[in-house]
Enzyme design. Structure first.
Site, mmCIF file in Angstrom:
data_model
loop_
_atom_site.group_PDB
_atom_site.id
_atom_site.type_symbol
_atom_site.label_atom_id
_atom_site.label_comp_id
_atom_site.label_asym_id
_atom_site.label_seq_id
_atom_site.Cartn_x
_atom_site.Cartn_y
_atom_site.Cartn_z
ATOM 1 N N ARG A 164 0.818 -1.220 0.000
ATOM 2 C CA ARG A 164 0.000 0.000 0.000
ATOM 3 C C ARG A 164 0.851 1.269 0.000
ATOM 4 O O ARG A 164 0.411 2.317 -0.484
ATOM 5 C CB ARG A 164 -0.951 -0.009 1.205
ATOM 6 C CG ARG A 164 -2.031 1.075 1.173
ATOM 7 C CD ARG A 164 -3.051 0.864 2.275
ATOM 8 N NE ARG A 164 -4.159 1.820 2.229
ATOM 9 C CZ ARG A 164 -4.370 2.776 3.136
ATOM 10 N NH1 ARG A 164 -3.544 2.904 4.168
ATOM 11 N NH2 ARG A 164 -5.401 3.591 3.024
ATOM 12 N N ILE A 220 -7.238 7.544 -0.836
ATOM 13 C CA ILE A 220 -7.098 6.100 -0.928
ATOM 14 C C ILE A 220 -7.941 5.523 0.204
ATOM 15 O O ILE A 220 -7.829 5.942 1.353
ATOM 16 C CB ILE A 220 -5.615 5.667 -0.821
ATOM 17 C CG1 ILE A 220 -5.484 4.143 -0.927
ATOM 18 C CG2 ILE A 220 -4.944 6.188 0.432
ATOM 19 C CD1 ILE A 220 -4.033 3.659 -0.979
ATOM 20 N N SER A 221 -8.829 4.600 -0.115
ATOM 21 C CA SER A 221 -9.759 4.069 0.883
ATOM 22 C C SER A 221 -9.012 3.327 1.983
ATOM 23 O O SER A 221 -7.919 2.791 1.776
ATOM 24 C CB SER A 221 -10.764 3.120 0.221
ATOM 25 O OG SER A 221 -11.606 3.807 -0.672
ATOM 26 N N GLN A 222 -9.628 3.289 3.170
ATOM 27 C CA GLN A 222 -9.020 2.541 4.264
ATOM 28 C C GLN A 222 -8.985 1.054 3.908
ATOM 29 O O GLN A 222 -9.889 0.545 3.226
ATOM 30 C CB GLN A 222 -9.784 2.767 5.569
ATOM 31 C CG GLN A 222 -11.157 2.120 5.608
ATOM 32 C CD GLN A 222 -11.836 2.265 6.954
ATOM 33 O OE1 GLN A 222 -12.900 2.852 7.043
ATOM 34 N NE2 GLN A 222 -11.232 1.733 7.990
ATOM 35 N N PRO A 223 -7.965 0.335 4.336
ATOM 36 C CA PRO A 223 -7.861 -1.088 4.005
ATOM 37 C C PRO A 223 -9.093 -1.898 4.395
ATOM 38 O O PRO A 223 -9.481 -2.819 3.658
ATOM 39 C CB PRO A 223 -6.615 -1.526 4.778
ATOM 40 C CG PRO A 223 -5.764 -0.293 4.824
ATOM 41 C CD PRO A 223 -6.752 0.825 4.997
#
Length: 211
Positions: free
Chosen positions: A33, A59-62
């Site tokens: 990431r 960027i979206s959270q995992p």
């Protein structure tokens, strides 16, 4: 902070939060990431949080990447997935390791160009990109077994419903401002079933391509 131990801590946290698809968790674990964020934020890459990537995008959270991927795959393997919102390319990279082919649409060209470079660096060659309006989907290559939308729409775009194959699954955040819900929509024989899965927070899905 990009060590294997840091990644393992993230995976343990996702597991504790209820994510259980071993294939998805393994792909999240091995996907770097830190390559998808600015160097200044690389030390935060394996925190379970969204991070800015410029152009008022994130960027979206995992957790959300894993959750949406799990929902897509819940009925079995997929060979053809449409992604609306390439963004940094992180969700794209995860999908590319889980399904046969990914078709990704992004309205901000500079973001998509960077995402392409990252996927080439990771040798992920099963992704085709389109610069355009996500509200329109990608009708020329429809139908899709799965569609994932990484920005919140004020309503479910009819074009995406039309491009969903029979039995196909659409994962999309719907709402505006502070009131957003993650939805799973499945194309059934008699129409569409809709499932509301809880509150989320995404940037808005905007119209029109932007250079």
């Amino acid at each position: 902070m990009t060590s294997q131990r840091t990644r393992e801590r993230l995976i343990q946290r996702l597991y504790e939060e209820g994510l259980s698809n071993a294939q998805v968790l393994e792909v999240i674990r091995r996907t770097p990431r830190h390559l998808f964020v600015d160097e200044a934020l690389a030390h935060r890459a394996y925190e379970d949080t969204a991070l800015p990537i410029g152009h008022n995008q994130t960027i979206s959270q995992p957790y959300m990447v894993a959750r949406m991927s799990e929902l897509l795959l819940a009925a079995g393997p997929l060979d053809k997935v449409l992604e609306i919102g390439t963004g940094s390319g992180y969700q794209t990279a995860v999908l590319a390791q889980l399904v046969e082919r990914v078709f990704s649409v992004e309205r901000i060209k500079v973001l998509q160009d960077r995402a392409k470079e990252r996927l080439v660096e990771l040798n992920l060659r099963n992704v085709v990109f389109r610069w355009g309006d996500g509200w329109e989907g990608w009708p020329a290559l429809a139908p899709y077994n799965g569609i994932i939308v990484t920005a919140v729409a004020t309503d479910v775009p009819q074009a995406l419903l039309d491009q969903l194959a029979p039995g196909g699954r659409l994962v999309i955040p719907v709402g505006s401002g502070e009131v957003q819900q993650l939805m799973l929509i499945i194309r059934e024989d008699e129409g569409f079933s809709r499932h509301v899965l809880g509150a989320v927070r995404f940037v808005p899905l905007l119209n029109g391509p932007l250079a």
